[in-house]
Design a protein around this motif. Structure first.
Motif, short mmCIF file in Angstrom:
data_model
loop_
_atom_site.label_atom_id
_atom_site.label_comp_id
_atom_site.label_asym_id
_atom_site.label_seq_id
_atom_site.Cartn_x
_atom_site.Cartn_y
_atom_site.Cartn_z
N ILE A 49 0.86 -1.18 0.00
CA ILE A 49 0.00 0.00 0.00
C ILE A 49 0.90 1.23 0.00
CG2 ILE A 49 -1.81 1.27 1.22
CD1 ILE A 49 -2.56 -1.37 2.61
N THR A 50 0.75 2.08 -1.00
CA THR A 50 1.54 3.31 -1.09
C THR A 50 0.60 4.51 -1.03
OG1 THR A 50 3.13 2.17 -2.53
CG2 THR A 50 3.24 4.57 -2.44
N PRO A 51 0.60 5.25 0.09
CA PRO A 51 -0.30 6.41 0.22
C PRO A 51 0.01 7.49 -0.82
CG PRO A 51 0.61 5.76 2.34
CD PRO A 51 1.40 5.03 1.30
N GLN A 52 -1.04 8.14 -1.31
CA GLN A 52 -0.94 9.27 -2.21
C GLN A 52 -1.63 10.47 -1.56
OE1 GLN A 52 0.71 8.65 -5.48
NE2 GLN A 52 1.26 6.97 -4.11
N LYS A 53 -1.61 11.60 -2.22
CA LYS A 53 -2.29 12.77 -1.66
C LYS A 53 -3.80 12.57 -1.68
CE LYS A 53 -2.20 15.28 -6.07
NZ LYS A 53 -1.75 16.53 -6.74
N SER A 111 -5.77 8.99 -1.13
CA SER A 111 -5.82 7.90 -2.11
C SER A 111 -4.61 7.00 -1.92
CB SER A 111 -5.85 8.47 -3.53
OG SER A 111 -6.98 9.28 -3.70
N VAL A 112 -4.65 5.83 -2.54
CA VAL A 112 -3.53 4.89 -2.41
C VAL A 112 -3.27 4.21 -3.75
CG1 VAL A 112 -3.84 4.38 0.05
CG2 VAL A 112 -5.09 3.04 -1.66
N ILE A 113 -2.03 3.75 -3.92
CA ILE A 113 -1.68 2.85 -5.01
C ILE A 113 -1.43 1.49 -4.37
CG2 ILE A 113 0.04 2.27 -6.76
CD1 ILE A 113 0.35 5.25 -7.28
N LEU A 114 -2.08 0.47 -4.92
CA LEU A 114 -2.04 -0.86 -4.33
C LEU A 114 -1.34 -1.84 -5.27
CD1 LEU A 114 -5.77 -0.99 -3.19
CD2 LEU A 114 -3.81 -0.48 -1.75
N GLN A 115 -0.61 -2.76 -4.67
CA GLN A 115 -0.07 -3.91 -5.40
C GLN A 115 -0.90 -5.11 -4.96
OE1 GLN A 115 2.54 -3.90 -7.55
NE2 GLN A 115 3.64 -1.99 -7.15
N ILE A 116 -1.55 -5.77 -5.92
CA ILE A 116 -2.45 -6.89 -5.63
C ILE A 116 -1.90 -8.15 -6.27
CG2 ILE A 116 -4.83 -7.71 -5.69
CD1 ILE A 116 -4.59 -5.03 -4.33
N LEU A 117 -1.65 -9.18 -5.45
CA LEU A 117 -1.18 -10.46 -5.97
C LEU A 117 -2.40 -11.30 -6.34
CD1 LEU A 117 1.76 -12.55 -4.65
CD2 LEU A 117 -0.36 -13.68 -5.34
N THR A 118 -2.58 -11.54 -7.64
CA THR A 118 -3.66 -12.37 -8.16
C THR A 118 -3.05 -13.70 -8.63
OG1 THR A 118 -3.52 -11.61 -10.45
CG2 THR A 118 -4.79 -10.24 -8.91
N PRO A 119 -3.86 -14.65 -9.07
CA PRO A 119 -3.28 -15.95 -9.46
C PRO A 119 -2.18 -15.89 -10.51
CG PRO A 119 -5.64 -16.18 -9.16
CD PRO A 119 -5.34 -14.72 -9.03
N LYS A 151 -0.81 -6.94 -9.82
CA LYS A 151 -1.42 -5.78 -10.47
C LYS A 151 -1.18 -4.52 -9.65
CE LYS A 151 -5.00 -8.31 -12.95
NZ LYS A 151 -4.54 -7.89 -14.29
N LYS A 152 -0.85 -3.44 -10.34
CA LYS A 152 -0.67 -2.13 -9.71
C LYS A 152 -1.90 -1.29 -10.03
CE LYS A 152 2.85 1.51 -9.27
NZ LYS A 152 4.16 1.98 -9.77
N LEU A 153 -2.65 -0.95 -8.98
CA LEU A 153 -3.94 -0.29 -9.16
C LEU A 153 -4.06 0.94 -8.28
CD1 LEU A 153 -6.15 -3.52 -8.99
CD2 LEU A 153 -5.32 -2.38 -11.06
N TYR A 154 -4.90 1.86 -8.73
CA TYR A 154 -5.16 3.10 -8.00
C TYR A 154 -6.50 2.98 -7.29
CZ TYR A 154 -6.31 8.07 -7.36
OH TYR A 154 -6.66 9.28 -6.85
N ARG A 155 -6.54 3.45 -6.04
CA ARG A 155 -7.78 3.44 -5.28
C ARG A 155 -8.03 4.83 -4.72
NH1 ARG A 155 -12.92 1.84 -4.56
NH2 ARG A 155 -13.53 1.85 -2.36
N PHE A 156 -9.10 5.48 -5.17
CA PHE A 156 -9.43 6.82 -4.73
C PHE A 156 -10.02 6.77 -3.31
CE2 PHE A 156 -12.34 10.62 -4.91
CZ PHE A 156 -11.32 11.56 -4.92
N TYR A 157 -9.55 7.67 -2.44
CA TYR A 157 -9.98 7.72 -1.04
C TYR A 157 -9.79 6.36 -0.36
CZ TYR A 157 -12.06 12.31 -1.77
OH TYR A 157 -12.27 13.64 -2.05
N PRO A 192 -4.83 1.82 -13.82
CA PRO A 192 -6.18 1.26 -13.69
C PRO A 192 -6.70 1.50 -12.27
CG PRO A 192 -4.73 -0.30 -14.77
CD PRO A 192 -3.85 0.81 -14.27
N LYS A 193 -8.00 1.67 -12.17
CA LYS A 193 -8.62 1.99 -10.88
C LYS A 193 -9.29 0.73 -10.30
CE LYS A 193 -10.69 5.92 -10.55
NZ LYS A 193 -11.71 7.01 -10.70
#
Length: 206
Positions: free
Chosen positions: A8-12, A15-23, A27-33, A58-59
């Protein structure tokens, strides 16, 4: 799609940028709030959708948590999250990934609910070493190359050495105990004291 949050990498603006391990991918994804949502937690398994954007990452949308009972127990959660942190560092800059890693976390998460959490993490790590072909054969000291005796010390990645060669070694183990651990990929034959000492070695890094 389902996956485990491994970074989890906090942004201003919270929001955060997340690294998600899928099968099959990390994936590197953006999550607002994202910081306002309790489900955005390291090591959490989630079901989610991806909204692709032309100008940015990608969000991540429509997140549903997949809960495990061990997450309500702080000690177990801490041990789980520490393993996730080490796994992320091990897989940093990797995008395509074998399904083994996802299955390892999924099976480990179920075991964490009932079993000794330190044993679960150790066995996950040993299975990872085995999958990656990194299990040592215990025939010689990795520092001096000499033949190992009845007692050994372990370095990072559980590399075996003579106790006299390891100036930072905090403890020793019976050669036969560690060889069996790696042969059966299970700590069932080891008492809790040995498991706790092995966990300290594991904490040196994957």
């Amino acid at each position: 799609m389902q996956g485990f949050i491994i970074q989890i990498t906090p942004q201003k603006n919270e929001s955060v940028i997340l690294q998600i391990l899928t099968p099959k991918k990390i994936k590197k994804l953006y999550r607002f709030y994202g910081a306002r949502h309790s489900i955005i937690q390291l090591g959490k398994k989630v079901d989610f959708e991806i909204e692709y954007q032309a100008s940015f990452l990608p969000k991540m949308r429509n997140i549903t948590p997949i809960n495990f009972s061990f997450e309500r127990k702080l000690e177990r959660l801490y041990i789980w999250q520490h393993f996730i942190q080490l796994l992320y560092k091990h897989c940093i800059d990797v995008e395509e990934i074998e399904e083994f890693y996802y299955e390892m976390l999924e099976f480990g998460a179920y075991k964490m609910q009932l079993q000794n959490p330190i044993r679960v993490v150790l066995e996950m790590y040993i299975s990872l070493l085995n999958f990656e072909g990194r299990l040592p054969d215990f025939s010689e000291c990795f520092l001096c190359g000499g033949e190992l005796g009845g007692e050994i010390s372990l370095g990072r990645a559980f590399l075996p050495a003579h106790p006299s060669c390891m100036d930072y070694a905090s403890s020793t183990f019976l050669h036969k105990d560690i060889a069996k651990l790696f042969a059966i990929l299970s700590s069932v034959h080891l008492d809790d004291d040995k498991v706790a000492r092995l966990y300290k070695v594991f904490q040196l890094g994957i």
